[in-house]
Design a protein around this motif. Structure first.
Motif, short mmCIF file in Angstrom:
data_model
loop_
_atom_site.label_atom_id
_atom_site.label_comp_id
_atom_site.label_asym_id
_atom_site.label_seq_id
_atom_site.Cartn_x
_atom_site.Cartn_y
_atom_site.Cartn_z
N VAL A 151 0.86 -1.18 0.00
CA VAL A 151 0.00 0.00 0.00
C VAL A 151 0.89 1.23 0.00
O VAL A 151 1.69 1.42 0.93
CB VAL A 151 -0.93 0.02 1.23
N VAL A 157 -6.96 6.93 4.05
CA VAL A 157 -7.41 5.76 3.29
C VAL A 157 -6.38 4.65 3.36
O VAL A 157 -6.70 3.49 3.68
CB VAL A 157 -7.69 6.15 1.82
N LEU A 161 -6.89 0.95 4.97
CA LEU A 161 -6.95 -0.14 4.00
C LEU A 161 -5.93 -1.23 4.35
O LEU A 161 -6.25 -2.44 4.33
CB LEU A 161 -6.67 0.44 2.61
N THR A 275 -6.88 4.40 -5.47
CA THR A 275 -7.95 4.83 -4.59
C THR A 275 -7.57 6.14 -3.91
O THR A 275 -6.40 6.44 -3.72
CB THR A 275 -8.30 3.74 -3.55
N VAL A 284 -12.60 4.38 -5.87
CA VAL A 284 -11.95 3.08 -5.75
C VAL A 284 -11.87 2.47 -7.14
O VAL A 284 -12.89 2.11 -7.72
CB VAL A 284 -12.72 2.13 -4.81
N ALA A 339 -11.76 2.98 2.18
CA ALA A 339 -10.75 1.98 2.55
C ALA A 339 -11.36 0.59 2.58
O ALA A 339 -10.75 -0.38 2.10
CB ALA A 339 -10.15 2.33 3.92
N ALA A 342 -12.12 -0.53 -1.02
CA ALA A 342 -10.87 -0.86 -1.71
C ALA A 342 -10.32 -2.19 -1.21
O ALA A 342 -9.83 -3.01 -1.99
CB ALA A 342 -9.86 0.26 -1.50
N ALA A 343 -10.41 -2.42 0.11
CA ALA A 343 -9.92 -3.69 0.66
C ALA A 343 -10.71 -4.86 0.08
O ALA A 343 -10.15 -5.91 -0.25
CB ALA A 343 -10.03 -3.68 2.18
#
Ligand SMILES: [Zn+2]
Length: 387
Positions: A151, A157, A161, A275, A284, A339, A342-343
């Motif tokens: 990441v 974010v 995430l 993102t 995202v 977050a 996106a995860a």
């Protein structure tokens, strides 16, 4: 006696024999009437066992994950059920996604320490529903434990995430950033106010370790070994990740674009996700599968077709550009939602699915709380599909 009636349309058929059959613990079980048993509540996936008489209920009670198939057959025989009938009943339960294999789950998860496995219990339960064959959910969780995600960005974010991925069982989550924790970086799911002034990378390492259930960052075993979950490698020499997330603190990940770093990942064949939050909008996607889906450059070209001045604007809005707002907006709840979304996209990709952020992206608005998906076909002029 009864049989399972398949009420859903498209459950994968496995036919795989369960070695130590167990009714899927993640499924609710409720009686529709005195003889009709329903597993699950989702209308698309629920299964109904009709004519579940006393003998069949006794048979189901044998599927506790303690007995192997032979023991189940022997015990069922004492109920008056012949082995061929028992085998067929087990196969039908497996085909309809109701059966787990306790032996396969144990084998798949031997690399996880008990405390880590306990934390991942609900995640495993969820995976067992999404991947119906016996043992398939545990195999997905084991694959997550072998995965490595990087990441880039430890803001509201990015750090949240990274924590979500570590908490979901991703084995190695690295957060890359620079500088020290600023109040604007803090969020309830990511860096905390108590970490103000600390190095962002060190603080993110702690957040990831905590999410993974490790007592303290830097005290775990060496990174990158299968089954060793929740590590954060040192950022100065990161090994090749399975996936990279661009989540820069300034939110410019929401613009995607043909950044040099993204082009390097395209060439290297590393999937990557954009993102970020800009103004009231969280974005995202796209999740880029190099050579197989639209990339950040496709985003820039598509926007340039809609607004011919976009390339000039983008150049000024990029990280450190003169057009950045003096005090960027980032709603905390929106950042947390972004977050999480996106995860989910990352986990779907790691689990072998095709997330909807591929050839598309999501916009989440703080103005109305809605999430919308925008299509993003590959742009013919981009070159990301050229060989
Ligand atoms: Zn492209």
């Amino acid at each position: 006696m009864s049989t399972v009636q398949t009420e859903q349309r498209a459950l994968p058929r496995s036919g795989a024999a369960a070695v130590r059959p167990l009714l899927k613990p993640a499924l609710s079980r409720a009686w529709r009437d005195g003889r009709t048993l329903q597993f699950g509540t989702d209308p698309e996936r629920a299964q109904v066992v009709a004519e579940a008489d006393e003998r069949y209920r006794s048979f189901l009670a044998l599927l506790d994950g303690e007995r192997d198939t032979s023991a189940v057959e022997a015990a069922a025989g004492r109920l008056g059920l012949a082995p061929p009938y028992v085998r067929e009943a087990l196969a039908e339960l497996a085909r309809t996604g109701l059966l787990e294999d306790a032996g396969a789950v144990e084998r798949e998860l031997t690399g996880l320490v008990p405390s880590r496995r306990a934390l991942l219990g609900p995640d495993l339960a969820s995976l067992s529903l999404l991947h119906p064959p016996p043992g398939a959910g545990a195999a997905k969780l084991a694959a997550r434990a072998r995965a490595r995600v990087e990441v880039r960005g430890a803001g509201r974010v990015g750090a949240a995430l990274a924590a979500a991925l570590a908490a979901a069982g991703v084995g190695a989550v690295a957060v890359l950033d620079e500088g020290r924790v600023h109040p604007a970086d803090c969020s309830p799911a990511g860096l905390g106010p108590e970490q103000l002034g600390r190095s962002r990378v060190g603080a993110a390492r702690e957040v990831v370790a905590r999410a993974a259930g490790r007592p303290a960052a830097g005290t775990g075993p060496p990174t990158g070994q299968p089954g060793q979950s929740g590590h954060l490698e040192r950022p100065e020499r990161p090994p090749r990740p399975d996936l990279v997330v661009f989540a820069p603190r300034d939110g410019s990940g929401a613009f995607a674009g043909p950044a040099v770093a993204a082009r390097a990942l395209l060439r290297a064949g590393v999937p990557h996700l954009y993102t970020g939050v800009v103004e009231h909008l969280g974005v995202v996607g796209p999740l880029v599968l190099p050579g197989a889906s639209a990339c950040g450059g496709c985003v820039a070209l598509t926007r340039a077709e809609q607004d011919s001045a976009w390339p000039q604007l983008l150049a000024q809005l990029a990280d450190g550009g003169p057009g950045r707002p003096p005090e960027p907006a980032c709603d905390g709840a929106l950042a947390t939602a972004v977050a999480g979304l996106a995860a989910l996209q990352v986990l779907l990709q790691l689990d072998g699915a095709r997330p909807l952020s591929v050839d598309g992206y999501f916009e989440v608005s703080a103005a109305d709380g809605m999430a919308r998906r925008r299509r993003l076909p590959p742009h013919l002029d981009c070159g990301c599909f050229w060989r």
